[in-house]
Write an enzyme that holds these catalytic residues in place. Structure first.
Site, PDB file in Angstrom:
ATOM      1  N   ASP A   2      38.771  44.889  47.144  1.00  0.00           N
ATOM      2  CA  ASP A   2      39.783  44.093  46.439  1.00  0.00           C
ATOM      3  C   ASP A   2      41.028  44.919  46.108  1.00  0.00           C
ATOM      4  OD1 ASP A   2      38.118  41.959  46.514  1.00  0.00           O
ATOM      5  OD2 ASP A   2      37.949  41.695  44.341  1.00  0.00           O
ATOM      6  N   ASP A   3      42.127  44.181  45.918  1.00  0.00           N
ATOM      7  CA  ASP A   3      43.379  44.660  45.302  1.00  0.00           C
ATOM      8  C   ASP A   3      44.282  45.471  46.219  1.00  0.00           C
ATOM      9  OD1 ASP A   3      42.404  43.457  43.055  1.00  0.00           O
ATOM     10  OD2 ASP A   3      41.791  45.319  42.066  1.00  0.00           O
TER      11      ASP A   3
ATOM     12  N   HIS B  27      44.065  37.289  48.047  1.00  0.00           N
ATOM     13  CA  HIS B  27      43.740  37.659  46.668  1.00  0.00           C
ATOM     14  C   HIS B  27      44.925  37.335  45.760  1.00  0.00           C
ATOM     15  CE1 HIS B  27      40.944  39.441  43.947  1.00  0.00           C
ATOM     16  NE2 HIS B  27      41.676  40.504  43.642  1.00  0.00           N
TER      17      HIS B  27
ATOM     18  N   HIS C  49      48.397  38.699  41.842  1.00  0.00           N
ATOM     19  CA  HIS C  49      47.161  39.035  41.113  1.00  0.00           C
ATOM     20  C   HIS C  49      47.153  38.391  39.724  1.00  0.00           C
ATOM     21  CE1 HIS C  49      43.736  41.422  39.620  1.00  0.00           C
ATOM     22  NE2 HIS C  49      43.454  41.597  40.913  1.00  0.00           N
TER      23      HIS C  49
ATOM     24  N   HIS D 170      36.699  48.684  45.438  1.00  0.00           N
ATOM     25  CA  HIS D 170      38.147  48.542  45.273  1.00  0.00           C
ATOM     26  C   HIS D 170      38.844  49.646  46.056  1.00  0.00           C
ATOM     27  CE1 HIS D 170      36.622  46.343  41.747  1.00  0.00           C
ATOM     28  NE2 HIS D 170      37.759  45.641  41.807  1.00  0.00           N
TER      29      HIS D 170
END
Length: 758
Positions: free
Chosen positions: A104-105, A155, A159, A256
């Site tokens: 993620d991210d 995503h 955010h 991550h």
């Protein structure tokens, strides 16, 4: 540009200054539009950069503790993959001994490439849920990611927790991320993971409608059932332990690759992959999991059909090739972000450099201004023997009916002997008549009024210089007021033979408005202190048009006031440097001027100053390689003027009413020397403008017998226009100018009292 016509109805060719003004006016509007467009572009770039970094429109709210009564139990207790095939919500679990590595991210320029290198080394695919703003900033990483065989998902773009957002914001977050993927890798995707999500049992009543809405649009929402919690940085062993599913269960495992310091993740990932492979686990993507589930369903329907091994395309089944406007808009977005990413750092560095330079210059200016003040205010400081001889004050005026009387009244209070030459530059408001009436009412016999067709301020000043009776000429604007001691202070530096010109101290009179008050601060800080610094450095760039004094022969030697530029005051100052003359600043000689009272007037004034100054600097660019005073200005003054143009003001305000300015009381008039004065100090018997051999580019032809026989005369001015002269009414005519009052040519009597010829 309107071409003036003479009184005889003939059109005359525009002067050089009129042509320059016409070109400047023609260029001004396009340049203003271009400047506004550049400002708009810069604003858009800054807003885009702020949006990418969640500094504009960011929302840091995260919902916690909400109920889940509206969410079906089969969803809450289901697998980590939520699909809406056929309009029905269905969850899919990861098969046994299968790991779907998810990240993620990202992407992050530091950690994501290291993660990709580890996956490539171990031949393991991953599924990356990317933040759109990061995709647009680092498109090359995403392109490498997809080319390597990994899968990507949405995503959101910034955010944000979508459960707090409106439908329009949700749509914008999804579409912008898809455009970023299209611009970066040429694909779109159907995978989605919500920020701040975890397992399916965390779905609440606020986020469930979001998943339903996105499901209807074809998105597959992905959750986790095993979280490494690597964002807590618990240590490599803990990350590996927490990411390991129980027994032989399959899992969607969360790591991550961005969002913070990820060195522990980079260390833990190889150990985790080796551990899971040793336990007999295989790695796949989310699409690979879905493909395995479909294959299992097909095999259940037709047991005789053997399972087909997953192909590379099955691992990226969520990807779709971007085409048409989606592709072009995506590339445009990536390009715009690249411009923003390049512009803002350059702008930041530039502003830092400018800030350091400005502060350094300010420090130098304060130090030198202080030194200048202490040097000039010493008890023993002296320019030389006091200058007491009369001087000529030239007042060019164009439509100054509101100001000219007040200007003459201030000059009537002068404590220094002066003659006043008012040059009416083709005014249409009766400026010359008002000037004569003011001189008469004030009892001033030292005033001459010269009228000419409109030819511009330089031509008016040149006529005044040629008409001047004394070797020192003081130039001021028709909307300026002098204090009683101004002229006396202004001419004292001429006791030094090397001084060719003196700049006075122009001050703002209308400080009662916000614009006027700011200009007052600017005049004190930018112009006054600047000129002190330039004086010490001996590279004065400008003598203000509102107050300046010159040696007459120095002005004539450089050809007079030039019409080549819109800033004749800067032009003549640089020309004097080039001629080896010294230009100094006399802070005690104060002139009060009316500054622009509106933004439009201020813009027009500053545009004229800036444009004219650049013209003057370009005209005298050879000063950079000159020697002596000219070279000093070229190598010291010119760079300071180009980089820091704050002190370029000619000091001239907008021609408005100065009647509100009140000066301290002073003597009404200091008369000029009478007949018994030395010949060198008396006015010559003829005040008709005289030619000078050095003004070869401005021939002046004196009307031969006309001045001797007529009370009113006509001639041609330096610009080819018509010049008229008259006697002014004065109760006390100067003896050296007193002459019989002739009759007009037509034999009629004149009502004009006898007095000096003007």
């Amino acid at each position: 540009m309107t071409i003036p016509t003479s009184s005889r109805g003939r059109r005359r060719a525009p002067t050089r200054i009129e042509r320059a003004a016409g070109r400047a006016a023609a260029l001004q509007r396009p340049r203003v539009i271009l400047a506004l467009l550049l400002l708009l572009a810069l604003t858009c770039v800054m807003l885009l950069d702020g949006y990418l970094r969640a500094e504009v429109g960011g929302d840091q709210r995260v919902r916690t503790g909400a109920g889940s009564g509206k969410v079906p139990d089969k969803i809450l207790n289901g697998g980590p993959i939520l699909t809406f095939r056929g309009g029905q919500a269905t969850t899919v679990s990861v098969p046994a001994k299968t790991i779907a590595l998810t990240f993620d991210d990202g992407p992050n320029p530091t950690w994501t490439p290291k993660v990709l290198e580890i996956l490539r080394k171990y031949d393991v695919p991953g599924t990356f849920f990317l933040v759109g703003s990061m995709v647009s900033r680092y498109p090359g990483i995403v392109k490498t990611m997809v080319r390597q065989g990994n899968e990507v998902g949405v995503h959101t773009f910034t955010h944000v927790d979508l459960s707090y957002q409106s439908d329009a914001r949700i749509k914008r977050e999804m579409e912008q991320t898809q455009l970023a993927l299209a611009g970066a890798a040429g694909i779109t995707t159907t995978l989605f993971r919500a920020p701040y999500s975890s397992e399916t049992d965390a779905i609440d009543n606020y986020s469930w409608p979001v998943y339903q809405k996105l499901g209807k649009e074809g998105y597959t929402s992905v959750f986790v059932d095993t979280d490494s919690d690597d964002w807590k940085r618990p240590g490599v062993s803990k990350i590996v332990q927490w990411a390991t599913p129980k027994g032989t269960k399959g899992a969607s495992v969360l790591f991550h690759d961005a969002g913070g310091e990820r060195s522990q993740t980079i260390e833990a990932l190889p150990a985790y992959i080796e551990k899971m492979k040793a336990k007999g686990y295989t790695f796949t993507t989310i699409s690979g999991v879905l493909e395995q589930q479909r294959a299992a369903e097909r095999q259940a329907v037709a047991p005789d059909v053997s399972a087909v091994p997953s192909r590379q395309g099955d691992l990226q089944a969520a990807h779709h090739t971007a085409t048409g406007m989606t592709l072009y808009e995506g590339k445009a977005l990536v390009a715009a972000v690249a411009v923003a990413e390049w512009t803002l750092p350059v702008l930041s560095v530039g502003l830092a450099i400018v800030g350091v330079a400005v502060m350094g210059r300010f420090g130098m200016m304060v130090i030198l201004a202080r030194r200048h003040h202490r040097r000039r205010n010493r008890r023993r400081f002296s320019w030389g023997p006091p200058v007491t001889r009369p001087v000529s004050v030239i007042v060019p005026a164009y439509n100054e009916k509101e100001c000219i009387a007040n200007t003459l009244e201030s000059l009537a209070r002068s404590t220094h002997p002066i003659e006043i030459i008012v040059v009416d530059d083709g005014s249409a408001d009766g400026t010359s008549e008002i000037a004569r009436a003011a001189a008469e009412s004030l009892g001033m016999t030292n005033v001459r009024v010269i009228r000419q067709e409109n030819a511009g301020k330089p031509a008016a000043l040149n006529n005044g210089v040629r008409s001047a009776s004394y070797d020192i000429v003081v130039m001021m604007d028709g909307d300026t007021v002098f204090e009683p001691e101004t002229v006396r202070h202004l001419v004292q530096p001429f006791a030094d033979p090397s001084v060719g010109a003196v700049a006075g101290n122009a001050k703002v009179g209308n400080r009662d408005t916000v614009i006027g008050a700011w200009q007052h601060i600017e005049y004190v800080m930018g112009f006054n202190l600047d000129r002190r610094m330039y004086d010490l450095l001996r590279c004065m760039p400008t003598i203000p048009g509102a107050i300046g004094a010159f040696r007459r022969e120095a002005v004539l030697a450089v050809g007079g006031m030039s019409e080549d530029t819109l800033a004749e005051d800067t032009d003549i100052t640089i020309a004097l440097h080039h001629a080896g003359r010294r230009v100094v600043y006399q802070e005690h000689a104060k002139a009060w001027t009316e500054a622009p009272g509106s933004l439009k007037q201020l813009w027009s004034q500053r545009y004229r100053w800036s444009y004219g100054t650049m013209q003057a600097l370009w005209k005298h660019r050879k000063s950079l390689t000159d020697k002596g005073a000219s070279g000093r200005f070229g190598r010291v003054g010119m760079p300071l003027v180009v980089i820091f143009p704050a002190g370029l003001a000619g000091g001239a305000g907008h021609p408005t009413d100065l009647r509100g300015l009140r000066l301290p009381p002073g003597p009404r008039e200091v008369p000029l020397p009478a007949d018994d004065a030395p010949a060198a100090t008396r006015l010559p018997p003829d005040d008709v403008p005289r030619p000078h051999p050095l003004l070869h580019h401005r021939p002046h032809r004196r009307p031969p017998a006309l001045a001797e026989t007529q009370a009113h005369g006509r001639g041609r001015d330096s610009g080819g226009g018509e010049l008229t002269w008259e006697r002014t009414a004065g109760p006390r005519p100067l003896p050296s100018y007193d002459r019989p009052d002739p009759s007009p040519p037509d034999g009629t009597a004149t009502s004009t009292p006898s007095g000096p010829w003007r």
